[in-house]
Design a protein around this motif. Structure first.
Motif: not given
Length: 397
Positions: A209, A212, A240-241, A295-296, A299
């Motif tokens: 992670y 992230v 994940k990234s 993406n981050n 989230y």
């Protein structure tokens, strides 16, 4: 149990998330609209430019042969460039980098590459369950590595006895952490490297992670510590990234002797990943990381919503700086399992009880933010409506 099944496998508990998945299927068969905040698999799509590179490579028949055992040169050089640009760490693509079929596979194979039967492995408590099961399958002894919940779950090496330190062959670290979402500064890795060198314990840092993160925080690499390559390796994953979980592509970097040993194990059990996938992953690592930032941002928005929902039912959690997990204390009067069952039965939402991640996980639960935002909004609504009045006398953690 069949006599053809080894006692070791007979003693292996089913993988936590396969059990959760079975429970989910049964509820759905009963017509329950289940929202799964249990498993950490990104719901966001793999970026188009990565998929386009895969399609391009699929048209080249030369890519249909076996990969080299260490992985293709382009991917390993992309990993080296990534470490140089993001961490200012120099890596030799030929001796200090190895391609993996996802970091989970690497974890399972590196343990028998490093330990003999009966050697002790220090495992974060709480921590990712695969560290324990992989150690068990390799014939090692699992020893809890205590973490400080009041200080970002940093290791408490002072609690390890001299006899344990003498028996231990390797230790796992994991930041940003699963399940805790804990993040650390470089000083934690400096302490870990010094401790490991003193006792001749190899370090495996799981950095799945690592990209992230939120609020301008940048997670460090253990290889940024001077002399870390003498004792440590670090696992990385594109799952994940770059939302590439099903692609099964990752890497390990660091100590060349450990990597050579792992390569020796792997060359006897697999032939690396499909070449087009490796080349598409290289394209990801050579990108500008704008998709990672996007993406981050998604989230982070989900994180804020869920933290607010938990606050609404009296559960207060400090906002984490990394991973897409929330690690929270269960309400007073519940065990981890009881609270997870209540949320499932009354809200149709799957959360993971903390005791699944080791003894110190009791009293906590984990939420994954890897579901579509509209589903998370529905989960938030359901959680806010929970009645947390305790009707039985259950000891609080």
């Amino acid at each position: 149990m069949s006599s053809f099944v080894s006692k070791r496998v007979q003693g292996l508990p089913p993988y936590l998330f396969s059990v959760i998945d079975e429970k989910k299927k049964k509820l759905q068969e009963r017509g329950v609209d289940v929202i799964d905040l249990g498993i950490g698999a990104p719901d966001l799509p793999t970026p188009d430019f990565i998929v386009d590179r895969l399609i391009q490579e699929l048209k080249d028949p030369s890519n249909f042969k076996y990969s080299g055992y260490s992985g293709c040169q382009e991917f390993r050089e992309a990993v080296a460039d990534f470490y140089k640009q993001h961490y200012e760490v120099e890596l030799d693509p030929n001796t200090e980098i190895l391609t993996l079929i996802g970091s989970k596979e690497g974890i399972a194979h590196v343990i028998p590459a490093m330990i003999d039967i009966g050697d002790a492995v220090l495992i974060p408590d709480p921590g990712y369950p695969v560290y324990r099961t992989a150690t068990y399958l390799a014939g090692g002894d699992c020893v809890d590595l205590p973490l400080d919940p009041n200080d970002e779950y940093r290791p408490i090496f002072s609690r390890l006895s001299q006899s344990i330190c003498e028996k231990a062959k390797l230790m796992f670290l994991n930041y940003p952490g699963n399940p805790t979402a804990a993040t650390v500064e470089l000083d934690v890795f400096k302490e870990a490297v010094a401790f490991a060198k003193k006792h001749q314990i190899g370090i495996i840092h799981d950095s799945a992670y690592g990209l992230v993160t939120y609020d301008q925080f940048k997670a460090p690499s253990i290889l940024q510590v001077e002399g870390a390559k003498e004792i440590a390796i670090e696992f990385g994953s594109l799952s994940k990234s770059f939302n590439m979980t099903g692609w099964r592509i990752g890497y390990v970097v660091g100590n060349k002797d450990i990597i050579r040993a792992l390569s020796n194990v792997k060359s006897n059990v697999d032939t690396s990943q499909f070449l087009p996938i490796q080349k598409a992953a290289a394209e990801a690592l050579k990108s500008d990381y704008k998709t990672v930032e996007q993406n981050n941002s998604i989230y982070n928005e989900r994180l804020e919503k869920m933290l607010d929902a938990l606050k609404g039912i009296g559960i207060h959690v400090k906002k984490p700086r990394g991973s897409f997990f929330i690690w929270a204390p269960v309400p007073k009067g519940f065990t981890s399992q009881q609270f997870a069952e209540k949320v499932l039965e009354e809200a149709g939402v799957i959360i993971t009880p903390g005791n699944s991640f080791g003894p110190s996980g009791e009293g906590y639960f984990r939420i994954s933010l890897s579901v579509p935002t509209e589903r998370l909004d529905e989960a938030v609504k359901r959680i806010k409506s929970l009645n947390l009045e305790v009707t039985n006398n259950v000891p609080n953690h």
